[in-house]
Design a protein around this motif. Structure first.
Motif, short mmCIF file in Angstrom:
data_model
loop_
_atom_site.label_atom_id
_atom_site.label_comp_id
_atom_site.label_asym_id
_atom_site.label_seq_id
_atom_site.Cartn_x
_atom_site.Cartn_y
_atom_site.Cartn_z
N UNK A 14 -18.53 39.00 43.36
CA UNK A 14 -18.17 37.88 44.23
C UNK A 14 -19.26 36.81 44.24
N UNK A 15 -20.51 37.24 44.16
CA UNK A 15 -21.60 36.27 44.12
C UNK A 15 -21.52 35.41 42.86
N UNK A 16 -21.16 36.05 41.73
CA UNK A 16 -21.02 35.30 40.48
C UNK A 16 -19.89 34.27 40.60
N UNK A 17 -18.73 34.71 41.13
CA UNK A 17 -17.61 33.77 41.29
C UNK A 17 -18.04 32.59 42.14
N UNK A 18 -18.74 32.86 43.23
CA UNK A 18 -19.20 31.78 44.12
C UNK A 18 -20.09 30.79 43.38
N UNK A 36 -13.63 34.74 49.78
CA UNK A 36 -13.78 35.92 48.93
C UNK A 36 -14.14 37.18 49.73
N UNK A 37 -14.74 37.01 50.90
CA UNK A 37 -15.29 38.16 51.65
C UNK A 37 -14.27 39.27 51.88
N UNK A 38 -13.04 38.99 52.36
CA UNK A 38 -12.11 40.08 52.62
C UNK A 38 -11.37 40.59 51.38
N UNK A 39 -11.56 39.96 50.24
CA UNK A 39 -10.81 40.33 49.03
C UNK A 39 -11.23 41.71 48.55
N UNK A 94 -10.89 18.65 43.10
CA UNK A 94 -9.86 19.41 43.80
C UNK A 94 -9.89 20.84 43.25
N UNK A 95 -9.85 21.84 44.12
CA UNK A 95 -9.93 23.22 43.65
C UNK A 95 -8.94 24.11 44.36
N UNK A 96 -8.45 25.12 43.62
CA UNK A 96 -7.65 26.21 44.17
C UNK A 96 -8.34 27.50 43.77
N UNK A 97 -8.61 28.36 44.71
CA UNK A 97 -9.18 29.68 44.47
C UNK A 97 -8.09 30.70 44.77
N UNK A 98 -7.77 31.56 43.80
CA UNK A 98 -6.66 32.49 43.96
C UNK A 98 -7.02 33.85 43.40
N UNK A 120 -16.15 19.50 49.22
CA UNK A 120 -17.11 18.77 50.04
C UNK A 120 -18.42 19.55 50.01
N UNK A 121 -19.49 18.88 49.64
CA UNK A 121 -20.76 19.56 49.38
C UNK A 121 -21.29 20.38 50.56
N UNK A 122 -21.33 19.86 51.78
CA UNK A 122 -22.00 20.63 52.85
C UNK A 122 -21.32 21.96 53.16
N UNK A 123 -19.99 22.02 53.05
CA UNK A 123 -19.27 23.22 53.50
C UNK A 123 -18.72 24.07 52.36
N UNK A 124 -18.90 23.66 51.11
CA UNK A 124 -18.20 24.31 50.01
C UNK A 124 -18.61 25.77 49.84
N UNK A 125 -19.90 26.05 49.81
CA UNK A 125 -20.35 27.43 49.61
C UNK A 125 -19.82 28.35 50.73
N UNK A 126 -19.88 27.88 51.94
CA UNK A 126 -19.40 28.69 53.07
C UNK A 126 -17.90 28.97 52.93
N UNK A 127 -17.11 27.96 52.54
CA UNK A 127 -15.67 28.15 52.41
C UNK A 127 -15.35 29.17 51.32
N UNK A 128 -16.03 29.07 50.17
CA UNK A 128 -15.76 30.00 49.08
C UNK A 128 -16.17 31.42 49.47
N UNK A 129 -17.33 31.56 50.08
CA UNK A 129 -17.82 32.87 50.50
C UNK A 129 -16.87 33.52 51.50
N UNK A 130 -16.41 32.75 52.46
CA UNK A 130 -15.48 33.27 53.47
C UNK A 130 -14.14 33.65 52.85
#
Length: 498
Positions: free
Chosen positions: A50-54, A103-106, A66-70, A91-101
């Motif tokens: 998951x860290x690599x994907x992020x 992927x977390x339950x996956x 524009x991105x879709x994560x699936x 959006x730069x400030x929130x992007x890492x947090x959004x991706x991490x959140x």
């Protein structure tokens, strides 16, 4: 279309609507495999999956994209795949947090109504990303997988691999495809894995340009340090030309610019200059060995094409990243160069007339084979997995070419310009003298019937001459070159001077 795919498409469209209307914006679809074969990547506490994907998402998708994560496995009734986890404008400030959140339950997916782990369909996932999430518009599709393609736990993996192969190599939408085989040992409760594959597929020519730009930026290489293995195209940019030494001809000097351009400085009086250039011909198509190919070359300079004589007619057994020496004999088209009295030469006096061109090396009858080193690496990362067969090049690979820009700079002396300047000044002097002569007043003496007269005149003027009785007896005409009497009356006593 499955409900999840509809959701992915709607979210992608919504994100696209929010995206700024700029040519720099890129659309990304990140497909993260979570089928049963991926169990150790999720259950191993030390798994960096998951860290690599992020990190790949953060490196590839830039603010405004524009991105879709699936997540994907294999679509079944009640268990759609791919399933959108996140779709938004980056959006730069929130992007890492959004991706991490996201992927977390996956975790590893199961088939509906039981404990059996979900199967995998790589072709289905890529096809859905192209046709639904991107709506067949340009963009980049990223695929994170352990390389096991077995829908319905199908043991005919070779056939499934061929289907995936066909999608990549013959799909009209995919213009460029790269793969990054990564060492990632993980141990789960059920399975063990040694490696992970990250694919990226560029959709349409615009997508290919966007992928090239991303690679040039170096952002992705900070996350994935392994060199990309090329899947498509296999008929472009297979070799590179690197000049090593040039044997200059009289009146010609060659040099290499910092940007890789070959420069030829030619004196205007050089007669049919010919230069021998020694190259390194580099194999630039990792992970393939060029087992054989026929070589030919030409130059395009000053609108004229000329063949280049090569020291070798063929290339063989050239491994990826390796090079072979290649000599060539090239003649510059002096007959097409501007003459020293031409407008181009005079305007460039003291500097040079610059003529852009190129040197082209063509490979035909090209045969590629997967390098042994790469085969061994894939066998170690994915033991017993036949999927690396997708790297086997097609039986028919069209020819390819390598281009090296060249700039011919023809140097002209100052003599033609100085001669032209002298001629201009001489002409201006003549014009000034003529103007002075035209405007300068003159006096001329005439004798009319024995009487001495003085007449004031200028060039271009006419004066009527009368006798003592007032009768016209002649006309005095003045030019730049002197005075003449015209229209003399018969018997009149008129002459110039005393």
């Amino acid at each position: 279309m499955t409900p999840a795919l509809r959701r992915a498409a709607l979210l992608a469209c919504a994100a696209a609507a929010l995206a700024p209307a700029t040519a720099a914006a890129v659309s990304h679809v990140f497909l993260v495999q979570n089928s049963g074969w991926m169990e150790p990547f999720y259950s191993d506490p030390a798994s960096p999956y998951k860290a690599l994907v992020t990190e790949v998402v953060m490196a590839a998708a830039q603010p405004g994209d524009v991105m879709v994560l699936a997540a994907f496995n294999q679509s079944l009734p009640g268990a759609p795949s791919p399933k959108a986890l996140l779709a938004e404008k980056v959006a730069a400030p929130s992007q890492r947090q959004h991706v991490t959140q996201a992927l977390a339950p996956l975790t590893t997916a199961k088939k509906p109504g039981g404990a059996a782990l979900a199967d995998t369909d790589l072709g289905e996932a890529v096809g859905a990303a192209i046709g639904t999430a991107l709506n067949r518009k340009p963009g980049l599709v990223w695929l994170f997988t352990n390389n096991k393609n077995s829908p319905n736990n199908d043991q005919a993996t070779a056939r499934r691999n061929r289907e995936f192969y066909q999608l990549i190599h013959h799909g009209a939408d995919i213009k460029k495809a790269l793969a990054f085989p990564l060492h990632m040992p993980v141990q789960g409760a059920r399975y063990h894995a040694n490696g992970l594959m990250v694919y990226v597929f560029a959709i349409h020519q615009q997508g290919a340009r966007e992928l090239d730009q991303l690679l040039r930026s170096g952002r992705l290489q900070k996350v994935i340090t392994e060199p990309p293995a090329r899947l498509k195209p296999l008929d472009q940019d297979t070799v590179r030309l690197a000049p090593v030494r040039v044997e200059d001809a009289p009146g010609v000097a060659f040099s290499m610019a910092a940007d890789g351009m070959l420069r030829a400085d030619v004196q205007s009086d050089a007669a049919a200059p010919t230069a021998r250039i020694h190259w390194h011909l580099d194999n630039a198509i990792y992970p393939y060995t060029i087992s054989s190919a026929a070589l030919s070359a030409r130059s395009v300079l000053a609108g004229e094409e000329r063949p280049i004589a090569l020291g070798a007619a063929r290339v063989s057994a050239l491994a990826p990243g390796k090079s072979q020496p290649l000599s060539s004999l090239m003649q510059l088209p002096v007959a097409r160069l501007p003459g020293k009295w031409s407008a181009a030469a005079i305007s460039a006096a003291g500097s040079a007339v610059v003529l852009p061109g190129s040197i082209e090396v063509r490979l035909s009858e090209q045969k590629l084979e997967l390098s042994q080193a790469f085969k061994q690496r894939m066998a170690a990362l994915f033991p017993g997995d036949p999927l690396p067969d997708i790297f086997a090049p097609p039986s028919q690979v069209e020819g390819s070419r390598a281009l090296l820009p060249i700039e011919v700079r023809v140097h002209y002396g100052m003599a033609p310009l100085l001669a032209l300047i002298g001629a201009v000044f001489a002409l201006l002097g003549l014009l000034a003298a003529a103007a002075l002569a035209m405007t300068r007043g003159r006096t001329v003496q005439l004798t009319v019937e024995g009487e001495l007269r003085t007449v004031s005149t200028k060039a271009g003027m006419r004066h009527t001459i009368y006798d003592q009785a007032g009768n016209k007896v002649a006309e005095l005409k003045t030019t730049l070159f002197g005075h003449t009497l015209t229209d003399l009356r018969e018997g009149a006593q008129v002459r110039l001077g005393r």
